[in-house]
Write an enzyme that holds these catalytic residues in place. Structure first.
Site, short mmCIF file in Angstrom:
data_model
loop_
_atom_site.label_atom_id
_atom_site.label_comp_id
_atom_site.label_asym_id
_atom_site.label_seq_id
_atom_site.Cartn_x
_atom_site.Cartn_y
_atom_site.Cartn_z
N HIS A 160 31.30 32.95 17.66
CA HIS A 160 32.45 32.29 17.04
C HIS A 160 33.74 32.67 17.78
O HIS A 160 33.78 33.66 18.49
CB HIS A 160 32.61 32.78 15.59
CG HIS A 160 31.57 32.30 14.64
ND1 HIS A 160 30.80 33.15 13.88
CD2 HIS A 160 31.17 31.04 14.31
CE1 HIS A 160 29.98 32.44 13.12
NE2 HIS A 160 30.18 31.16 13.36
N CYS A 247 33.41 38.92 9.11
CA CYS A 247 32.45 37.96 8.55
C CYS A 247 32.06 38.21 7.10
O CYS A 247 31.62 37.30 6.41
CB CYS A 247 31.13 37.97 9.31
SG CYS A 247 31.23 38.33 11.01
C1 CIR Z 1 24.79 33.71 11.93
O1 CIR Z 1 24.26 33.60 13.03
O2 CIR Z 1 25.27 32.74 11.34
C2 CIR Z 1 24.85 35.08 11.28
N1 CIR Z 1 23.67 35.81 11.61
C3 CIR Z 1 26.09 35.83 11.73
C4 CIR Z 1 27.36 35.19 11.27
C5 CIR Z 1 28.56 35.97 11.64
N2 CIR Z 1 29.73 35.39 11.09
C6 CIR Z 1 30.96 35.52 11.59
O3 CIR Z 1 31.13 36.09 12.66
N3 CIR Z 1 31.96 34.95 10.93
#
Ligand code: CIR
Length: 252
Positions: A160, A247
């Site tokens: 992201h 996150c």
């Molecule tokens: C994903 O791949 O969607 C999750 N394992 C990790 C999401 C991390 N989110 C973020 O950096 N906002």
């Protein structure tokens, strides 16, 4: 000033979430401990923390940041870019509805909140594997209608936008070398992360305090002159699932 945060507990099947890091098998016991400390830290900074229960059908659902973009004027509920995560948004919409007017991003548009960086009344929106151009357009229009400005930024590396850039206050971005060269960020002071410490880019600014991941001494040294309080938290198990400090909450 943030006064609230929404978080969600990881489920016992959290290790089935999406990950591309090769850091080993994460421990449920340890992530629960780390998550608890995270919540307590947000509380110690004066936030009212709403803690939602795990969603068994969605092992990545504790990464609540991706499900919404919360601004002072409106909360935008996203349409998540990963197939296995579509559906996490609905429960968040109910909770956010108590605090803000909510609007939604609709297919074919996709947006992950991790691609959205708010700096005052300006938003940087990453175009990534998860956030497509249609989603960026929808989000941008909603933001404009509510008095905000925005810029789209291509995310060529990392999951992201916020994996590589975060705002640390005082017109300053904590940023990877690659993104530091982008014209879009020309108007800001920059603290550039060392290659070996790029993960520390997931630093989270809560009012006058920076929460940084444990174990990144060089980044800590670079941040100290800003004069903000610094708290280090161990998020080793979250990192194994491609996540970080930002996150795990929605702040508003
Ligand atoms: C994903 O791949 O969607 C999750 N394992 C990790 C999401 C991390 N989110 C973020 O950096 N906002």
């Amino acid at each position: 000033m943030f006064t609230h945060a929404i978080t969600r507990k990881p489920g016992d099947n959290f290790a089935r979430g999406i990950t591309n890091s090769n850091l080993g098998t994460p421990s449920y016991e340890l992530i629960m401990k780390q998550h608890e400390v995270y919540i307590e830290t947000l509380r110690s900074l004066g936030l009212e923390v709403i803690v939602l229960g795990a969603l068994q059908d969605f092992p990545d659902a504790y990464f609540v940041e991706d499900t919404a973009v919360v601004t002072p004027n409106v909360a935008i509920v996203t349409n998540l870019g990963a197939e296995s995560r579509k559906g996490e948004e609905a429960t968040i919409e109910t909770v956010l509805g108590r605090y803000r007017k909510t609007v939604r991003i609709h297919a074919p548009g996709t947006v992950d909140g991790g691609d959205v960086l708010m700096v005052g009344s300006h938003f940087f929106i990453g175009i990534s594997e998860r956030t497509n151009k249609d989603g960026v357009g929808q989000l941008g229009r909603i933001l404009e209608e509510h008095g905000y400005t925005w810029t789209a930024v291509p995310v060529e590396v990392g999951l992201h936008l916020r994996s590589s850039i975060n705002y640390v206050g005082k017109n300053t971005l904590l940023i990877t070398e690659k993104f530091a060269g982008y014209n879009e960020f020309g108007g800001y002071d920059k603290i550039v992360l060392n290659k070996a410490e790029e993960y520390a880019g997931s630093t989270l600014l809560i009012n006058d305090c920076l929460i940084i991941p444990k174990g990144f001494p060089n980044t800590r040294k670079k941040l100290e002159p800003m004069g903000l309080d610094i708290i280090e938290l161990d998020v080793s198990e979250v990192r194994k699932m491609d996540g970080g400090l930002t996150c795990m909450s929605l702040r508003f």
